[in-house]
Write an enzyme that holds these catalytic residues in place. Structure first.
Site, PDB file in Angstrom:
ATOM      1  N   HIS A 319       5.372   3.851  -6.961  1.00  0.00           N
ATOM      2  CA  HIS A 319       5.330   4.970  -7.902  1.00  0.00           C
ATOM      3  C   HIS A 319       5.196   6.316  -7.211  1.00  0.00           C
ATOM      4  O   HIS A 319       5.566   7.347  -7.793  1.00  0.00           O
ATOM      5  CB  HIS A 319       4.179   4.789  -8.893  1.00  0.00           C
ATOM      6  CG  HIS A 319       4.483   3.817  -9.985  1.00  0.00           C
ATOM      7  ND1 HIS A 319       4.288   2.463  -9.849  1.00  0.00           N
ATOM      8  CD2 HIS A 319       4.970   3.999 -11.234  1.00  0.00           C
ATOM      9  CE1 HIS A 319       4.653   1.858 -10.967  1.00  0.00           C
ATOM     10  NE2 HIS A 319       5.068   2.760 -11.830  1.00  0.00           N
ATOM     11  N   GLY A 320       4.662   6.341  -6.001  1.00  0.00           N
ATOM     12  CA  GLY A 320       4.509   7.618  -5.316  1.00  0.00           C
ATOM     13  C   GLY A 320       3.846   7.446  -3.966  1.00  0.00           C
ATOM     14  O   GLY A 320       3.105   6.487  -3.728  1.00  0.00           O
TER      15      GLY A 320
END
Length: 460
Positions: A319-320
Site C-alpha cells: 500500500h505504501g
C-alpha cells in the site's frame, strides 16, 4: 485522468460510442481501446506510457515462453525471470526512495532518490504477475499480444483497480460484446453510487475533519480525534469503494464485467471476514499468489501464523513505502493469527454483534497508522484520544456525523434494495434515464451531505 472530472466525462463520451461502433470489428476495437487506454494513462505524464508498454511486452513474451517450455526447470526459470522483472519495476519506482532514505538515516549519508511513482503501477504489475503465474500453473493459455495488451491497459481498472485476473477478463475479449446484453441501469446506478461515496462522503469527511485532525492532533479535542478516526475509516472505504464502483460501472457500459471489490466490510464479524469483504480482488490475490505459495495452513500452526504475518506485512508494504503501512499490516496479521489460534467463528446473534463491534474497532485502530504520516503523528492521535475530553469540538458537526452514519449504517442495507432500484431504473425510457443521471451528477458535484442528506446507498 481521474473519473470524477470533466476531462474524463469528455473522454468517455467519445470513447463509448466509438467502442460500440467498432465491437463487430474486433481487431479495430482492440487497437482503438488500447490507444484510448494509453491516452487515459498518459494524460498526467506521457513518459509512463513506455513503462506500461514495456511491462506488457516483457510479460507477454515470457508467458508465451513459459507455455512453450518443455521442462519444469525451464518453466520455473522463466517464471522467476518474469516475476523478478515485475517486482524489480515495482520495487524501483515504489520503494527505492524509501530504502535510500532509511540507509541515509542509518549511516548518515545523503544520497538523493527523487523517483516519481507511476500511477497504477501496483495494480497492473499484480495483474501481470497473476498472468504469468497462471500460465506457469497450466491454468491459462497465453492470449494474443493485442488481447493481453488490452487486458493490462484497459482504462477502467488501470489506475486503482479492481485487480482483474486474466481468467476473468481475457475470455470476454475473445468475442464481440452485444449492447443488448448490457445492464445499463445497473451500470448507471453503480456510477452514481460511486460518485456519491467518493465526491460527497469521502471528500466531505476529508476536508471537514480528517485532514485537520491528522495534521495536528495536539490541537484537537478527544471527541474530534475519535470522530476523525471513525471519519477516516468511512472516508477510505467511500473513496476506494466509490472509485471501484465507478470503474465497474464504466466497464459494464463498455460491455465488460469486472469482479466485485467491496462487500459491506464494516459488517464483518471477524478480521478474516473483513478481508473477505474489503478490497476483495487484492485479498484473493494475496491469498492465491503469496499466502498459499508460502505454505498456507498446510504446514502446522506456527507456519500458518508465520504465513499470515508475512502476507499481511507485505500487503501493508504494497500500500505504501513507509513503516506505518507495515505496522498496519502487522496489526491485521496478529489479529488474524489470534483468531486462528482461538478458533473465532461466532454463530449466535450476540456473538456476531460482539464480533462486528470488536472487528470494526480493531480495523479503526489499524487505520490510525495507515493514515498518519509518521509514528509520531500516530502516537499523538492515540494519546490525544484519552487526554482532551471536555474541550470544545467545533469540527464535530451534524454533516460530519451524518456522513459517518451513512457510511457505516448504509452497509447494513440488504443487497436486494439495490436490485429494486435497478429494476425501477430500467423501466424508465432512455431519455429519462439520461436526464436522471444528469440531474444526480449535478447534485452530487454541487451539493454536500447537507444538500442531499438524508441519503443512503445500496449494495450490489
Amino acid at each position: 485522468m481521474l473519473f470524477p472530472t470533466v476531462t474524463f466525462a469528455v473522454f468517455f463520451l467519445i470513447v463509448l460510442p466509438v467502442s460500440w461502433a467498432l465491437q463487430p470489428h474486433q481487431r479495430a476495437w482492440r487497437a482503438f481501446i488500447l490507444v484510448a487506454s494509453y491516452v487515459f494513462y498518459g494524460w498526467w505524464d506521457w513518459h509512463f506510457v513506455f513503462l506500461l508498454a514495456a511491462s506488457t511486452v516483457v510479460n507477454h513474451v515470457l508467458a508465451v515462453a513459459i507455455y512453450r517450455a518443455r521442462t519444469r526447470p525451464s518453466k520455473k526459470a522463466l517464471l522467476a525471470l518474469a516475476v523478478s522483472f515485475d517486482l524489480g519495476l515495482l520495487g524501483y519506482f515504489k520503494y527505492a526512495g524509501f530504502f535510500v532514505t532509511q540507509f541515509d538515516n542509518a549511516f548518515g549519508t545523503s544520497f538523493i532518490a527523487n523517483i516519481t511513482l507511476p500511477v497504477g503501477i501496483s495494480f497492473y504489475t499484480f495483474m501481470a504477475i497473476s498472468y504469468v503465474v497462471d500460465t506457469y500453473r497450466g491454468e491459462l493459455m497465453p492470449a494474443s499480444f493485442s488481447r493481453f495488451a488490452v487486458f493490462q491497459a484497459f482504462f477502467p481498472h488501470l489506475v486503482a483497480g479492481p485487480i482483474v485476473r486474466a481468467s476473468e477478463l481475457l475470455p470476454q475479449l475473445e468475442t464481440p460484446r452485444s449492447p443488448r446484453r448490457v445492464n445499463v441501469a445497473r451500470a448507471y446506478v453503480l456510477i452514481l453510487i460511486g460518485l456519491f461515496l467518493k465526491v460527497v462522503i469521502a471528500n466531505h469527511l476529508s476536508t471537514h475533519i480528517v485532514d485537520a485532525v491528522f495534521a495536528a492532533p495536539d490541537r484537537h479535542s478527544s471527541l474530534e480525534v475519535l470522530v476523525a478516526i471513525y471519519g477516516y475509516s468511512v472516508q477510505i472505504f467511500a473513496d476506494f469503494c466509490g472509485y471501484t464502483n465507478i470503474a465497474i460501472g464504466i466497464a459494464l457500459l463498455l460491455g465488460y464485467e469486472f469482479p466485485q471489490n467491496f462487500d459491506a466490510p464494516y459488517t464483518a464479524v471477524s478480521l478474516q471476514d473483513f478481508w473477505r469483504r474489503w478490497h476483495m480482488t487484492l485479498s484473493r490475490w494475496l491469498r492465491d499468489y503469496l499466502y498459499i505459495p508460502l505454505g498456507g495452513n498446510r504446514k502446522g500452526r506456527l507456519m500458518t501464523y508465520r504465513n499470515l504475518m508475512l502476507t499481511m506485512l507485505l500487503g501493508g508494504l504494497w500500500h505504501g513505502a513507509a513503516w506505518t503501512f507495515v505496522v498496519w499490516g502487522g496489526i491485521h496479521g496478529v489479529g488474524l493469527a489470534i483468531e486462528r489460534a482461538v478458533g473465532w467463528h461466532p454463530t449466535s446473534t450476540a456473538a456476531r454483534w460482539f464480533g462486528r463491534v470488536l472487528t470494526f474497532h480493531i480495523v479503526c485502530f489499524a487505520w490510525v497508522f495507515f493514515r498518519a504520516d509518521s509514528f509520531h503523528t500516530a502516537w499523538q492521535v492515540l494519546e490525544r484520544l484519552f487526554t482532551a475530553w471536555g474541550q470544545p469540538s467545533p469540527l464535530v458537526t451534524t454533516s460530519v456525523v451524518l456522513a459517518i452514519l451513512v457510511g457505516i449504517v448504509g452497509q447494513y442495507v440488504q443487497p436486494g434494495a439495490g436490485v429494486v432500484v435497478v429494476q425501477w431504473f430500467r423501466r424508465l425510457p432512455a431519455l429519462a434515464q439520461a436526464a436522471t443521471v444528469a440531474v444526480a451528477l449535478t447534485l452530487i458535484n454541487t451539493l454536500g451531505p447537507e444538500g442531499v442528506a438524508p441519503f443512503i446507498y445500496f449494495r450490489f
